[in-house]
Each structure stands twice: as structure tokens, then as C-alpha cells.
Design a protein around this motif. Structure first.
Motif, PDB file in Angstrom:
ATOM      1  N   LEU A 147       0.836  -1.217   0.000  1.00 27.15           N
ATOM      2  CA  LEU A 147       0.000   0.000   0.000  1.00 27.15           C
ATOM      3  C   LEU A 147       0.863   1.258   0.000  1.00 27.15           C
ATOM      4  O   LEU A 147       0.333   2.377  -0.013  1.00 27.15           O
ATOM      5  N   GLY A 148       2.184   1.073   0.054  1.00 23.14           N
ATOM      6  CA  GLY A 148       3.098   2.222   0.043  1.00 23.14           C
ATOM      7  C   GLY A 148       3.090   3.002   1.349  1.00 23.14           C
ATOM      8  O   GLY A 148       3.349   4.203   1.368  1.00 23.14           O
ATOM      9  N   LEU A 149       2.798   2.298   2.463  1.00 22.90           N
ATOM     10  CA  LEU A 149       2.688   3.001   3.751  1.00 22.90           C
ATOM     11  C   LEU A 149       4.026   3.120   4.468  1.00 22.90           C
ATOM     12  O   LEU A 149       4.215   4.016   5.282  1.00 22.90           O
ATOM     13  N   ASP A 209      -2.900  -0.155  11.121  1.00 19.22           N
ATOM     14  CA  ASP A 209      -3.809   0.037  12.259  1.00 19.22           C
ATOM     15  C   ASP A 209      -4.429   1.438  12.197  1.00 19.22           C
ATOM     16  O   ASP A 209      -5.657   1.618  12.270  1.00 19.22           O
ATOM     17  N   ARG A 210      -3.568   2.445  11.997  1.00 25.96           N
ATOM     18  CA  ARG A 210      -4.037   3.837  11.998  1.00 25.96           C
ATOM     19  C   ARG A 210      -4.926   4.120  10.779  1.00 25.96           C
ATOM     20  O   ARG A 210      -6.006   4.688  10.912  1.00 25.96           O
ATOM     21  N   LEU A 211      -4.463   3.690   9.587  1.00 25.74           N
ATOM     22  CA  LEU A 211      -5.218   3.976   8.358  1.00 25.74           C
ATOM     23  C   LEU A 211      -6.577   3.273   8.372  1.00 25.74           C
ATOM     24  O   LEU A 211      -7.584   3.813   7.897  1.00 25.74           O
ATOM     25  N   ALA A 212      -6.605   2.047   8.939  1.00 26.28           N
ATOM     26  CA  ALA A 212      -7.835   1.241   8.939  1.00 26.28           C
ATOM     27  C   ALA A 212      -8.963   1.928   9.717  1.00 26.28           C
ATOM     28  O   ALA A 212     -10.139   1.683   9.437  1.00 26.28           O
ATOM     29  N   ARG A 213      -8.591   2.798  10.655  1.00 31.39           N
ATOM     30  CA  ARG A 213      -9.627   3.491  11.441  1.00 31.39           C
ATOM     31  C   ARG A 213     -10.481   4.402  10.573  1.00 31.39           C
ATOM     32  O   ARG A 213     -11.607   4.733  10.917  1.00 31.39           O
ATOM     33  N   ALA A 265      -7.658   3.185   2.651  1.00 35.03           N
ATOM     34  CA  ALA A 265      -8.191   3.029   4.017  1.00 35.03           C
ATOM     35  C   ALA A 265      -9.160   1.847   4.064  1.00 35.03           C
ATOM     36  O   ALA A 265      -9.124   1.039   5.001  1.00 35.03           O
ATOM     37  N   ASP A 266     -10.022   1.712   3.033  1.00 34.79           N
ATOM     38  CA  ASP A 266     -10.952   0.576   2.981  1.00 34.79           C
ATOM     39  C   ASP A 266     -10.197  -0.744   2.877  1.00 34.79           C
ATOM     40  O   ASP A 266     -10.544  -1.732   3.543  1.00 34.79           O
ATOM     41  N   LEU A 267      -9.160  -0.758   2.031  1.00 36.11           N
ATOM     42  CA  LEU A 267      -8.402  -1.994   1.837  1.00 36.11           C
ATOM     43  C   LEU A 267      -7.652  -2.369   3.135  1.00 36.11           C
ATOM     44  O   LEU A 267      -7.636  -3.538   3.531  1.00 36.11           O
ATOM     45  N   ALA A 268      -7.065  -1.374   3.800  1.00 33.51           N
ATOM     46  CA  ALA A 268      -6.375  -1.633   5.075  1.00 33.51           C
ATOM     47  C   ALA A 268      -7.362  -2.171   6.102  1.00 33.51           C
ATOM     48  O   ALA A 268      -7.074  -3.140   6.816  1.00 33.51           O
ATOM     49  N   ALA A 269      -8.557  -1.570   6.166  1.00 32.49           N
ATOM     50  CA  ALA A 269      -9.568  -2.000   7.142  1.00 32.49           C
ATOM     51  C   ALA A 269     -10.064  -3.411   6.835  1.00 32.49           C
ATOM     52  O   ALA A 269     -10.225  -4.234   7.751  1.00 32.49           O
ATOM     53  N   ALA A 270     -10.282  -3.702   5.540  1.00 33.96           N
ATOM     54  CA  ALA A 270     -10.781  -5.031   5.149  1.00 33.96           C
ATOM     55  C   ALA A 270      -9.736  -6.098   5.456  1.00 33.96           C
ATOM     56  O   ALA A 270     -10.058  -7.183   5.960  1.00 33.96           O
ATOM     57  N   PHE A 271      -8.469  -5.787   5.164  1.00 32.76           N
ATOM     58  CA  PHE A 271      -7.381  -6.736   5.442  1.00 32.76           C
ATOM     59  C   PHE A 271      -7.279  -6.984   6.949  1.00 32.76           C
ATOM     60  O   PHE A 271      -7.249  -8.133   7.408  1.00 32.76           O
ATOM     61  N   GLY A 308       2.964 -10.079  22.042  1.00 32.21           N
ATOM     62  CA  GLY A 308       3.680  -9.863  20.782  1.00 32.21           C
ATOM     63  C   GLY A 308       3.338  -8.514  20.177  1.00 32.21           C
ATOM     64  O   GLY A 308       2.382  -7.857  20.595  1.00 32.21           O
ATOM     65  N   GLY A 309       4.127  -8.113  19.185  1.00 34.83           N
ATOM     66  CA  GLY A 309       3.976  -6.782  18.578  1.00 34.83           C
ATOM     67  C   GLY A 309       2.565  -6.490  18.083  1.00 34.83           C
ATOM     68  O   GLY A 309       2.055  -5.377  18.232  1.00 34.83           O
ATOM     69  N   VAL A 310       1.898  -7.498  17.489  1.00 30.65           N
ATOM     70  CA  VAL A 310       0.556  -7.275  16.932  1.00 30.65           C
ATOM     71  C   VAL A 310      -0.494  -7.109  18.048  1.00 30.65           C
ATOM     72  O   VAL A 310      -1.595  -6.614  17.809  1.00 30.65           O
ATOM     73  N   ALA A 311      -0.111  -7.485  19.276  1.00 28.08           N
ATOM     74  CA  ALA A 311      -1.002  -7.256  20.424  1.00 28.08           C
ATOM     75  C   ALA A 311      -1.208  -5.762  20.658  1.00 28.08           C
ATOM     76  O   ALA A 311      -2.090  -5.358  21.414  1.00 28.08           O
ATOM     77  N   ALA A 312      -0.374  -4.937  20.002  1.00 31.59           N
ATOM     78  CA  ALA A 312      -0.548  -3.475  20.101  1.00 31.59           C
ATOM     79  C   ALA A 312      -1.696  -3.005  19.215  1.00 31.59           C
ATOM     80  O   ALA A 312      -2.121  -1.849  19.321  1.00 31.59           O
ATOM     81  N   ASN A 313      -2.210  -3.878  18.352  1.00 29.32           N
ATOM     82  CA  ASN A 313      -3.256  -3.465  17.402  1.00 29.32           C
ATOM     83  C   ASN A 313      -4.559  -3.098  18.123  1.00 29.32           C
ATOM     84  O   ASN A 313      -5.126  -3.905  18.860  1.00 29.32           O
TER      85      ASN A 313
END
Ligand code: KG4
Ligand code: ZN
Length: 333
Positions: free
Chosen positions: A173-175, A184-188, A235-241, A269-274
Motif C-alpha cells: 500500500l506504500g505506507l 492500524d491507523r489507516l484502517a480506522r 483506508a478501505d483496503l487496510a480496514a478489510a485486510f 507480541g507486537g501485533v497485540a498493540a493493534n
């Protein structure tokens, strides 16, 4: 009764000092993210050189923060695997030198046990048995903990780890890197239902995971849009993923809880920050009458406090390593 802990398994150099209880007295983390950013990921050779440069000043800084001297230390714990072997070796060699020079016990700690034990540091009095969902850049495991120091793996990823999928999708996504917090941030700002993506639940009853199909589906979606000259709503793609990853993580964690009959679920783990994963698990565990524990954000991603927390229990249980302790890139839990 002070324990020094060192973590250098990947791209963070970290040192912590714990006192009785165990209580955290100092924790310093030097992130290498800016060094690796231009390469889009961690370069192992650069990572180990960076650990060499950073570790000694960090040790001094941690002692200062805890207001202690070297002579106060009663044991040294260090991550011995899994991770990048060159990076691990820097921490392991330093810990051996310290243990030898001060004549104190050396305790090798599994990095994943460290992630899990961050919960015991954050929630004093937390009891076992419990079930832990470990989600990091290298692992996605469901671990049953009947008692301290025993880990029974009920499920694992068969391909990409959850964090790895976040990082790869963020790159597509080029983030930028590391991708998890950025997705996490974009998906919001996105609608997870705007784009339909697959969820791999695997065979009936399996507690394993698979995220490579989902990652490919995101890449295919982007390629198709590019070929057609269509604009993608990132943002939609990040949220859907993100929702697709979390659906499977939450479902299988609840299944495993049902099967083991535990009342306590830990997230590590790191993803627990999500933020969305925490929210969804909070909802589902509450509905099921289970109690959810997770560490604060700074104890989710790599740090030495968690290595100290796991090391503390090992130290108290009489566990010792000798000076032949070696780094192990693929150390199992
Ligand atoms: O545990 P960790 O710091 O290192 C490993 O042991 O792998 O985990 C790093 C992983 C990376 O893949 C990163 O993108 C992911 O954790 N991560 C997140 C978030 N924060 C970090 N993934 C999703 N959402 C986040 N907020
Ligand atoms: Zn980690």
C-alpha cells in the motif's frame, strides 16, 4: 536481588533492570527503525553492527535509571532465540561477559516466553492456567500455559506470521515500515466491509493459521485496480485486510479457550498493540465470560522488561545456564 535483562533478537537493542516482586526499575529501548527504513525491512548484517554500537551505552543508561551499580546485580537474563543469529549473539556474548565478570547466574530466555511474560509484569497476581495468543512479526501461536515455565502449543501459522502479513500489505500500500502500526491507523478511517477478502479457517477443528492467501488477495486486488487504471481506497483496503486477520485470530482463540476450559486469555507480541484486535477480543471474551489480559503498548513490541519478567521466574525456579550458552535462530518455545 536485582536482575539485568538484555534483548537483541531483531532490530531493537534493549536493556531492563527488575527488582523484587518482580518490579520494573529501568527499561531502555534503542530502536533501529530509522536505520533500516530506507531498505524497507531489517537488514541482518546492519542490525548486529548496530546492536554492538548501542548495547554498552544502554547498559550504563539502565543502571543510571535504576540508580544501581554493577555490584548490585544478582543475575543476568538474555534472549537466546529465536531471532536473527548475528543480533542474538551480541546480547548473548554481553550477558556471558557480565555473568562471568560479576560471578552471577546467567539465564537464557526464549523471546516468545518473554512476550508472554510481559503480561505477568503488567498484571501482578495474574494466575495460571491461561491461554495466550502470541502474534508478532515472526510468530502466530496459540499457547496453553498450565503452570509457570510450561508452554503447550495448540496452533501456529503454516505460512506468514500475522505481523509479517501486516508489514507486507503495508509495503504494497506504500505506507512504509514497520507496517503494523500504519495499517492500524489507516484502517480506522476505512470501511472493512467495502472490500471482500478471504478468511482461512483451514480444516474443521484446526487451531492453525494461514495468512499468505489473504496477503495474495490484497496484492491481486491492487494489481487488478492498477491494470484497470482504477483508484484504490487504501483506508478501505487496510480496514478489510485487518478485519480478515482479526476475524480468524479471535475465532480460533475463542475455540481454543473453549477446548481448554481456561478462564484467562493473554495477548502478546507486537501485533497485540493493534487497537482493533484488542477491541474485538475484549468484546468476545466479555460475551464468553472470560478475562482478557494484555500488556501496555510499550511492553507489546520488543523490549527487555519482558525478557526480565520471564527470566525472573526462571531465576527463582533455580534455572541456570553455563557460559557455553549459545544463540539459536530457531529456538522452539
Ligand atoms: O514482537 P515484535 O516487536 O517483534 C517480533 O518479535 O517479531 O513484533 C513486530 C511486529 C511487526 O510485524 C509490526 O508490524 C507488528 O508487530 N505491529 C503491529 C502493530 N504494532 C506492531 N501490527 C498491527 N497493529 C499494530 N498496532
Ligand atoms: Zn518480539
Amino acid at each position: 536481588m536485582y536482575l539485568l535483562a538484555i534483548e537483541s533478537s531483531c532490530d531493537e537493542t534493549a536493556v531492563a533492570i527488575l527488582g523484587p516482586a518482580p518490579r520494573l526499575l529501568a527499561s531502555v529501548v534503542a530502536s533501529q527503525v530509522p536505520v533500516h527504513q530506507k531498505f524497507g525491512g531489517v537488514v541482518p548484517e546492519i542490525a548486529s553492527r548496530q546492536h554492538l554500537l548501542t548495547l554498552n551505552p544502554l547498559l550504563e543508561q539502565a543502571l543510571q535509571q535504576a540508580q544501581l551499580n554493577w555490584e548490585h546485580l544478582g543475575a543476568v537474563a538474555v534472549t537466546r532465540g529465536p531471532g536473527l543469529v548475528g543480533s542474538l549473539l551480541v546480547g548473548v556474548s554481553a550477558a556471558k561477559a557480565i555473568a562471568w565478570a560479576l560471578n552471577i547466574p546467567l539465564i537464557g530466555v526464549n523471546h516468545l516466553a518473554g512476550h508472554i511474560y510481559a503480561n505477568f509484569l503488567a498484571h501482578p497476581g495474574l494466575e495460571l492456567p491461561a491461554l495466550c495468543l502470541v502474534v508478532s512479526g515472526g510468530h502466530t501461536d496459540l499457547i496453553y500455559l498450565p503452570e509457570h515455565g510450561r508452554f503447550e502449543r495448540l496452533g501456529r501459522t503454516r505460512d506468514d506470521a500475522a505481523g509479517e502479513a501486516f508489514d507486507k500489505v503495508a509495503r504494497a500500500l506504500g505506507l512504509g515500515y514497520p507496517g503494523g502500526p500504519l495499517v492500524d491507523r489507516l484502517a480506522r478511517e476505512g470501511n472493512p466491509e467495502a472490500i471482500s477478502l478471504p478468511r482461512a479457517f483451514l480444516e474443521e477443528g484446526s487451531l492453525d493459521f494461514s495468512f499468505s492467501g489473504l496477503k495474495s488477495a490484497v496484492l491481486n486486488y491492487l494489481n487488478r485496480a492498477r491494470q484497470r487504471g482504477e483508484e484504490v481506497n487504501k483506508a478501505d483496503l487496510a480496514a478489510a485486510f485487518q478485519e480478515a486477520v482479526i476475524d480468524v485470530l479471535v475465532e480460533k482463540t475463542l475455540q481454543a479457550a473453549g477446548r481448554t476450559g481456561v478462564e484467562r486469555i493473554l495477548l502478546a507480541g507486537g501485533v497485540a498493540a493493534n487497537s482493533r484486535l484488542r477491541q474485538r477480543l475484549e468484546e468476545r471474551t466479555q460475551q464468553a465470560g472470560l478475562k482478557l489480559y494484555y500488556p501496555p503498548l510499550d511492553l507489546c513490541t520488543d523490549n527487555a522488561a519482558m525478557i526480565g519478567a520471564a527470566g525472573w521466574y526462571l531465576w527463582q525456579a533455580g534455572y541456570r545456564d553455563d557460559l557455553y550458552l549459545n544463540a539459536e535462530a530457531n529456538l522452539p518455545l
